[in-house]
Design a protein around this motif. Structure first.
Motif, PDB file in Angstrom:
ATOM      1  N   TYR A  17      45.023  19.032  68.899  1.00  0.00           N
ATOM      2  CA  TYR A  17      45.280  19.761  67.659  1.00  0.00           C
ATOM      3  C   TYR A  17      45.399  21.275  67.899  1.00  0.00           C
ATOM      4  CZ  TYR A  17      43.440  15.255  66.317  1.00  0.00           C
ATOM      5  OH  TYR A  17      43.220  13.913  66.217  1.00  0.00           O
ATOM      6  N   PRO A  18      46.259  21.710  68.822  1.00  0.00           N
ATOM      7  CA  PRO A  18      46.344  23.146  69.120  1.00  0.00           C
ATOM      8  C   PRO A  18      47.069  23.931  68.013  1.00  0.00           C
ATOM      9  CG  PRO A  18      47.959  21.947  70.423  1.00  0.00           C
ATOM     10  CD  PRO A  18      47.131  20.914  69.694  1.00  0.00           C
ATOM     11  N   ALA A  19      46.548  25.122  67.763  1.00  0.00           N
ATOM     12  CA  ALA A  19      47.173  25.998  66.764  1.00  0.00           C
ATOM     13  C   ALA A  19      48.595  26.359  67.172  1.00  0.00           C
ATOM     14  CB  ALA A  19      46.331  27.255  66.589  1.00  0.00           C
ATOM     15  N   ALA A  45      39.009  17.462  60.178  1.00  0.00           N
ATOM     16  CA  ALA A  45      40.372  16.931  60.277  1.00  0.00           C
ATOM     17  C   ALA A  45      41.353  18.030  60.648  1.00  0.00           C
ATOM     18  CB  ALA A  45      40.789  16.292  58.955  1.00  0.00           C
ATOM     19  N   GLY A  46      42.373  17.617  61.370  1.00  0.00           N
ATOM     20  CA  GLY A  46      43.494  18.486  61.684  1.00  0.00           C
ATOM     21  C   GLY A  46      44.648  18.140  60.758  1.00  0.00           C
ATOM     22  N   THR A  47      45.409  19.166  60.376  1.00  0.00           N
ATOM     23  CA  THR A  47      46.555  18.952  59.500  1.00  0.00           C
ATOM     24  C   THR A  47      47.775  19.656  60.086  1.00  0.00           C
ATOM     25  OG1 THR A  47      45.085  18.908  57.581  1.00  0.00           O
ATOM     26  CG2 THR A  47      47.429  19.182  57.136  1.00  0.00           C
ATOM     27  N   LYS A  48      48.883  18.942  60.084  1.00  0.00           N
ATOM     28  CA  LYS A  48      50.147  19.509  60.561  1.00  0.00           C
ATOM     29  C   LYS A  48      51.272  18.888  59.740  1.00  0.00           C
ATOM     30  CE  LYS A  48      53.124  19.784  64.616  1.00  0.00           C
ATOM     31  NZ  LYS A  48      53.295  19.392  66.021  1.00  0.00           N
ATOM     32  N   ASP A  49      52.153  19.712  59.250  1.00  0.00           N
ATOM     33  CA  ASP A  49      53.296  19.249  58.462  1.00  0.00           C
ATOM     34  C   ASP A  49      52.876  18.345  57.301  1.00  0.00           C
ATOM     35  OD1 ASP A  49      54.968  20.600  60.245  1.00  0.00           O
ATOM     36  OD2 ASP A  49      55.170  18.830  61.542  1.00  0.00           O
ATOM     37  N   GLY A  50      51.724  18.661  56.688  1.00  0.00           N
ATOM     38  CA  GLY A  50      51.249  17.886  55.545  1.00  0.00           C
ATOM     39  C   GLY A  50      50.588  16.569  55.890  1.00  0.00           C
ATOM     40  N   THR A  77      46.232  23.007  61.823  1.00  0.00           N
ATOM     41  CA  THR A  77      45.088  23.694  61.222  1.00  0.00           C
ATOM     42  C   THR A  77      43.945  22.689  61.226  1.00  0.00           C
ATOM     43  OG1 THR A  77      45.696  23.034  58.974  1.00  0.00           O
ATOM     44  CG2 THR A  77      46.488  25.192  59.746  1.00  0.00           C
ATOM     45  N   VAL A  78      42.714  23.183  61.244  1.00  0.00           N
ATOM     46  CA  VAL A  78      41.537  22.313  61.265  1.00  0.00           C
ATOM     47  C   VAL A  78      40.577  22.774  60.176  1.00  0.00           C
ATOM     48  CG1 VAL A  78      39.518  21.618  62.633  1.00  0.00           C
ATOM     49  CG2 VAL A  78      41.768  21.736  63.718  1.00  0.00           C
ATOM     50  N   ALA A  79      39.919  21.824  59.524  1.00  0.00           N
ATOM     51  CA  ALA A  79      38.956  22.149  58.467  1.00  0.00           C
ATOM     52  C   ALA A  79      37.818  21.139  58.466  1.00  0.00           C
ATOM     53  CB  ALA A  79      39.638  22.172  57.112  1.00  0.00           C
ATOM     54  N   LEU A  80      36.668  21.587  57.985  1.00  0.00           N
ATOM     55  CA  LEU A  80      35.485  20.746  57.784  1.00  0.00           C
ATOM     56  C   LEU A  80      35.284  20.615  56.281  1.00  0.00           C
ATOM     57  CD1 LEU A  80      32.664  19.442  58.478  1.00  0.00           C
ATOM     58  CD2 LEU A  80      31.769  21.771  58.468  1.00  0.00           C
ATOM     59  N   THR A  81      35.113  19.393  55.801  1.00  0.00           N
ATOM     60  CA  THR A  81      34.822  19.159  54.392  1.00  0.00           C
ATOM     61  C   THR A  81      33.496  18.428  54.276  1.00  0.00           C
ATOM     62  OG1 THR A  81      37.177  19.015  53.875  1.00  0.00           O
ATOM     63  CG2 THR A  81      35.664  18.093  52.259  1.00  0.00           C
ATOM     64  N   LEU A  82      32.622  18.934  53.397  1.00  0.00           N
ATOM     65  CA  LEU A  82      31.346  18.289  53.084  1.00  0.00           C
ATOM     66  C   LEU A  82      31.416  17.757  51.667  1.00  0.00           C
ATOM     67  CD1 LEU A  82      28.774  20.936  54.402  1.00  0.00           C
ATOM     68  CD2 LEU A  82      29.378  18.771  55.471  1.00  0.00           C
ATOM     69  N   GLN A  83      31.000  16.504  51.474  1.00  0.00           N
ATOM     70  CA  GLN A  83      30.977  15.891  50.153  1.00  0.00           C
ATOM     71  C   GLN A  83      29.614  15.256  49.928  1.00  0.00           C
ATOM     72  OE1 GLN A  83      33.401  15.550  47.455  1.00  0.00           O
ATOM     73  NE2 GLN A  83      31.450  15.005  46.552  1.00  0.00           N
ATOM     74  N   ALA A  84      28.893  15.718  48.920  1.00  0.00           N
ATOM     75  CA  ALA A  84      27.577  15.151  48.605  1.00  0.00           C
ATOM     76  C   ALA A  84      27.740  13.700  48.177  1.00  0.00           C
ATOM     77  CB  ALA A  84      26.902  15.946  47.497  1.00  0.00           C
ATOM     78  N   LEU A  85      26.873  12.833  48.665  1.00  0.00           N
ATOM     79  CA  LEU A  85      26.929  11.424  48.265  1.00  0.00           C
ATOM     80  C   LEU A  85      26.621  11.277  46.784  1.00  0.00           C
ATOM     81  CD1 LEU A  85      25.268   9.527  51.255  1.00  0.00           C
ATOM     82  CD2 LEU A  85      27.673  10.000  50.841  1.00  0.00           C
ATOM     83  N   SER A 143      44.959  14.235  60.201  1.00  0.00           N
ATOM     84  CA  SER A 143      44.458  13.388  61.279  1.00  0.00           C
ATOM     85  C   SER A 143      42.960  13.628  61.414  1.00  0.00           C
ATOM     86  CB  SER A 143      45.176  13.728  62.585  1.00  0.00           C
ATOM     87  OG  SER A 143      44.724  12.902  63.624  1.00  0.00           O
ATOM     88  N   THR A 144      42.153  12.585  61.249  1.00  0.00           N
ATOM     89  CA  THR A 144      40.702  12.722  61.345  1.00  0.00           C
ATOM     90  C   THR A 144      40.291  12.968  62.789  1.00  0.00           C
ATOM     91  OG1 THR A 144      40.328  11.330  59.418  1.00  0.00           O
ATOM     92  CG2 THR A 144      38.494  11.548  60.961  1.00  0.00           C
TER      93      THR A 144
END
Length: 177
Positions: free
Chosen positions: A25-27, A79-84, A32-40, A87-88
């Motif tokens: 997942y190179p820039a 997750a990484g995101t590219k072109d919409g 792009t890479v992001a971390l998402t936290l979701q409370a149970l 990818s986890t």
């Protein structure tokens, strides 16, 4: 396989820094890479976008954002995101612990709060606040039949017992005589 050292627990109010190897997942290729936290227990997710750091990624949840997290279990997704297309990279669960510096905050774990609320109902001493308790799956305490409460009580009592021995180095040893 990407190796990320996501902790099992974090304290609300502490900054969380994660190094995420760029690997697949190179820039430079538009990722792009992001971390998402979701409370149970529900609520709005918290997302932290990673920044490129020496060819890899660094994700930071700052202290202000961390302080806003309610204690309890959270699912996380890196997750990484590219072109919409997403990818986890990694996913799992993390427990947010209460900030011990905030004395007014309830310092009990989510399991301890659940067990205490169940006990109050079973002992006919539940306050209106106890009756408002909602489990992570969305069930309200006041809508659960007595027999199901007994099952839930056993479940949460086991979790609380594990929490009480965690970190003490205590192990149960079985001896046959």
């Amino acid at each position: 396989m990407t190796l990320i050292r996501m902790p099992a627990q974090m304290i609300a109010g502490d900054a969380l820094r994660l190094a995420v190897p760029s690997g697949d997942y190179p820039a430079s290729e538009g990722w792009t890479v992001a971390l998402t936290l979701q409370a149970l227990a529900g609520g709005a997710p918290v997302t932290a976008n990673a920044t490129e750091a020496g060819g890899d990624w660094e994700v930071v949840i700052n202290s202000v954002t961390s302080a806003s997290l309610a204690p309890g279990p959270y699912r996380y997704l890196i997750a990484g995101t590219k072109d919409g297309n997403r990818s986890t990279i990694e996913h799992g669960q993390i427990e947010v612990l209460p900030d011990p510096a905030k004395a007014a905050q309830d310092q009990r774990s989510a399991a301890r709060r659940a067990l205490d609320a169940i006990d109050a109902v079973l002992e006919n001493r539940a306050s209106s606040e106890d009756m408002k308790f909602t489990f992570a799956d969305g069930r309200a305490l006041d809508k659960i039949p007595h027999a199901d409460l007994l099952v839930l009580r056993k479940h949460y009592a086991r979790i609380v017992a594990r929490e009480n021995t965690k970190g003490r180095g205590l192990k149960r040893v079985l001896v046959r005589i």
